[in-house]
Design a protein around this motif. Structure first.
Motif, PDB file in Angstrom:
ATOM      1  N   ALA A  87       0.836  -1.206   0.000  1.00 10.60           N
ATOM      2  CA  ALA A  87       0.000   0.000   0.000  1.00 10.60           C
ATOM      3  C   ALA A  87       0.871   1.255   0.000  1.00 10.60           C
ATOM      4  O   ALA A  87       0.567   2.231  -0.699  1.00 10.60           O
ATOM      5  CB  ALA A  87      -0.948  -0.008   1.202  1.00 10.60           C
ATOM      6  N   ASP A  88       1.962   1.232   0.764  1.00 10.48           N
ATOM      7  CA  ASP A  88       2.913   2.356   0.732  1.00 10.48           C
ATOM      8  C   ASP A  88       3.454   2.555  -0.678  1.00 10.48           C
ATOM      9  O   ASP A  88       3.576   3.684  -1.156  1.00 10.48           O
ATOM     10  CB  ASP A  88       4.099   2.097   1.664  1.00 10.48           C
ATOM     11  CG  ASP A  88       3.792   2.261   3.136  1.00 10.48           C
ATOM     12  OD1 ASP A  88       2.678   2.690   3.490  1.00 10.48           O
ATOM     13  OD2 ASP A  88       4.698   1.953   3.941  1.00 10.48           O
ATOM     14  N   HIS A  89       3.796   1.452  -1.340  1.00 16.26           N
ATOM     15  CA  HIS A  89       4.344   1.537  -2.696  1.00 16.26           C
ATOM     16  C   HIS A  89       3.354   2.227  -3.636  1.00 16.26           C
ATOM     17  O   HIS A  89       3.738   3.081  -4.445  1.00 16.26           O
ATOM     18  CB  HIS A  89       4.688   0.147  -3.230  1.00 16.26           C
ATOM     19  CG  HIS A  89       5.833  -0.504  -2.535  1.00 16.26           C
ATOM     20  ND1 HIS A  89       6.122  -1.848  -2.713  1.00 16.26           N
ATOM     21  CD2 HIS A  89       6.774  -0.039  -1.669  1.00 16.26           C
ATOM     22  CE1 HIS A  89       7.183  -2.166  -1.978  1.00 16.26           C
ATOM     23  NE2 HIS A  89       7.592  -1.091  -1.338  1.00 16.26           N
ATOM     24  N   ARG A  90       2.087   1.844  -3.541  1.00 16.88           N
ATOM     25  CA  ARG A  90       1.077   2.459  -4.410  1.00 16.88           C
ATOM     26  C   ARG A  90       0.927   3.958  -4.094  1.00 16.88           C
ATOM     27  O   ARG A  90       0.734   4.778  -4.992  1.00 16.88           O
ATOM     28  CB  ARG A  90      -0.284   1.760  -4.262  1.00 16.88           C
ATOM     29  CG  ARG A  90      -0.309   0.279  -4.614  1.00 16.88           C
ATOM     30  CD  ARG A  90      -0.017  -0.063  -6.074  1.00 16.88           C
ATOM     31  NE  ARG A  90       1.388  -0.165  -6.407  1.00 16.88           N
ATOM     32  CZ  ARG A  90       2.173  -1.240  -6.170  1.00 16.88           C
ATOM     33  NH1 ARG A  90       1.708  -2.308  -5.581  1.00 16.88           N
ATOM     34  NH2 ARG A  90       3.444  -1.211  -6.527  1.00 16.88           N
ATOM     35  N   GLU A  91       1.024   4.298  -2.812  1.00 16.45           N
ATOM     36  CA  GLU A  91       0.928   5.710  -2.414  1.00 16.45           C
ATOM     37  C   GLU A  91       2.074   6.517  -3.016  1.00 16.45           C
ATOM     38  O   GLU A  91       1.863   7.623  -3.533  1.00 16.45           O
ATOM     39  CB  GLU A  91       0.933   5.805  -0.884  1.00 16.45           C
ATOM     40  CG  GLU A  91       0.645   7.179  -0.349  1.00 16.45           C
ATOM     41  CD  GLU A  91       0.518   7.189   1.170  1.00 16.45           C
ATOM     42  OE1 GLU A  91       0.721   8.272   1.733  1.00 16.45           O
ATOM     43  OE2 GLU A  91       0.221   6.157   1.786  1.00 16.45           O
ATOM     44  N   VAL A  92       3.272   5.976  -2.969  1.00 12.56           N
ATOM     45  CA  VAL A  92       4.434   6.666  -3.538  1.00 12.56           C
ATOM     46  C   VAL A  92       4.266   6.805  -5.052  1.00 12.56           C
ATOM     47  O   VAL A  92       4.591   7.849  -5.627  1.00 12.56           O
ATOM     48  CB  VAL A  92       5.747   5.928  -3.166  1.00 12.56           C
ATOM     49  CG1 VAL A  92       6.924   6.428  -3.989  1.00 12.56           C
ATOM     50  CG2 VAL A  92       6.029   6.105  -1.675  1.00 12.56           C
ATOM     51  N   GLU A  93       3.737   5.781  -5.703  1.00 13.85           N
ATOM     52  CA  GLU A  93       3.490   5.882  -7.148  1.00 13.85           C
ATOM     53  C   GLU A  93       2.515   7.021  -7.462  1.00 13.85           C
ATOM     54  O   GLU A  93       2.676   7.718  -8.471  1.00 13.85           O
ATOM     55  CB  GLU A  93       2.957   4.557  -7.689  1.00 13.85           C
ATOM     56  CG  GLU A  93       4.011   3.471  -7.720  1.00 13.85           C
ATOM     57  CD  GLU A  93       3.454   2.079  -7.981  1.00 13.85           C
ATOM     58  OE1 GLU A  93       2.203   1.915  -8.056  1.00 13.85           O
ATOM     59  OE2 GLU A  93       4.266   1.145  -8.109  1.00 13.85           O
ATOM     60  N   GLU A  94       1.522   7.223  -6.603  1.00 20.65           N
ATOM     61  CA  GLU A  94       0.584   8.332  -6.789  1.00 20.65           C
ATOM     62  C   GLU A  94       1.296   9.682  -6.654  1.00 20.65           C
ATOM     63  O   GLU A  94       1.030  10.615  -7.425  1.00 20.65           O
ATOM     64  CB  GLU A  94      -0.567   8.243  -5.789  1.00 20.65           C
ATOM     65  CG  GLU A  94      -1.525   7.100  -6.067  1.00 20.65           C
ATOM     66  CD  GLU A  94      -2.583   6.939  -4.992  1.00 20.65           C
ATOM     67  OE1 GLU A  94      -2.838   7.904  -4.227  1.00 20.65           O
ATOM     68  OE2 GLU A  94      -3.164   5.837  -4.914  1.00 20.65           O
ATOM     69  N   TYR A  95       2.197   9.796  -5.681  1.00 20.12           N
ATOM     70  CA  TYR A  95       2.987  11.023  -5.543  1.00 20.12           C
ATOM     71  C   TYR A  95       3.822  11.260  -6.795  1.00 20.12           C
ATOM     72  O   TYR A  95       3.932  12.388  -7.284  1.00 20.12           O
ATOM     73  CB  TYR A  95       3.914  10.952  -4.324  1.00 20.12           C
ATOM     74  CG  TYR A  95       3.228  11.110  -2.993  1.00 20.12           C
ATOM     75  CD1 TYR A  95       2.405  12.202  -2.714  1.00 20.12           C
ATOM     76  CD2 TYR A  95       3.428  10.180  -1.985  1.00 20.12           C
ATOM     77  CE1 TYR A  95       1.799  12.353  -1.487  1.00 20.12           C
ATOM     78  CE2 TYR A  95       2.821  10.317  -0.742  1.00 20.12           C
ATOM     79  CZ  TYR A  95       2.012  11.406  -0.501  1.00 20.12           C
ATOM     80  OH  TYR A  95       1.415  11.556   0.720  1.00 20.12           O
ATOM     81  N   PHE A  96       4.434  10.205  -7.307  1.00 15.91           N
ATOM     82  CA  PHE A  96       5.243  10.346  -8.516  1.00 15.91           C
ATOM     83  C   PHE A  96       4.392  10.810  -9.690  1.00 15.91           C
ATOM     84  O   PHE A  96       4.816  11.650 -10.486  1.00 15.91           O
ATOM     85  CB  PHE A  96       5.959   9.037  -8.855  1.00 15.91           C
ATOM     86  CG  PHE A  96       7.108   8.699  -7.948  1.00 15.91           C
ATOM     87  CD1 PHE A  96       7.744   9.643  -7.165  1.00 15.91           C
ATOM     88  CD2 PHE A  96       7.571   7.390  -7.880  1.00 15.91           C
ATOM     89  CE1 PHE A  96       8.799   9.320  -6.333  1.00 15.91           C
ATOM     90  CE2 PHE A  96       8.633   7.049  -7.061  1.00 15.91           C
ATOM     91  CZ  PHE A  96       9.259   8.018  -6.291  1.00 15.91           C
TER      92      PHE A  96
END
Length: 186
Positions: free
Chosen positions: A13-22
């Protein structure tokens, strides 16, 4: 941050959140002042995430996976590289051409790191650990993220016991600085 579930669900879930920031960073035009705010948010998330992984995920990788020491060492080395890029970005103005170069490197490095974890480490842990162990690790990771630093500290220890001793203090100082400056509150 703090999504719930076992360690694999939490970190994914953290990974997906970071992808959204990117994606938000990529969507903003060069020189847009909002890029610094989004970068601050991604930095906070990446640093907390990395510290929690170094405190709990990588020791579990060392313990439970064949060749775990080498795998964990490689992941920690990648974290150090990302943390240095984040540190370099602190001193680069959004109008400087280096900003976009460093952001590009950050996105590439983190994306490759995430793919490795999700293809190799997470499936290995899912097979090697019981559901209870994975849930316990998820709880520990969530607690670690709450007290972890929010700014890059490339010279700080990245393995136990040093990281477990120093991260809470650095986290407290970082959160106080963030509160005073309003960083991460966009």
């Amino acid at each position: 941050m703090g999504h719930g579930g076992n360690v694999i669900a939490e970190l994914t879930a953290d990974h997906r959140e970071v992808e959204e920031y990117f994606a938000r960073l990529r969507a903003l035009p060069a020189g847009d002042k909002e890029r610094r705010n989004v970068l601050d948010e991604v930095t906070i998330e990446l640093v907390r995430h990395s510290v929690a992984e170094e405190m709990y995920l990588y020791p579990a990788v060392r313990e439970h996976l064949p060749g775990g020491d080498a795998l964990a060492d490689k992941e920690i080395e990648e974290h150090a590289e990302v943390e240095q890029v984040l540190k370099d970005l602190e001193d680069v103005d959004i109008d400087d051409a280096r900003f976009d170069q460093l952001v590009g490197k950050l996105i590439t490095d983190v994306t490759e790191h995430v793919q490795e974890e999700e293809r190799q480490l997470f499936p290995g842990l899912a097979q090697a650990c019981s559901p209870e162990q994975l849930n316990d690790l998820g709880d520990k990771v969530r607690r670690a993220k709450k007290i972890a630093p929010t700014r890059p500290h490339p010279s700080a220890p990245d393995t136990p016991p040093g990281n477990k001793l120093l991260a809470p203090g650095a986290g407290l100082v970082d959160r106080a600085r963030d509160f005073v400056t309003g960083r991460g509150k966009s």
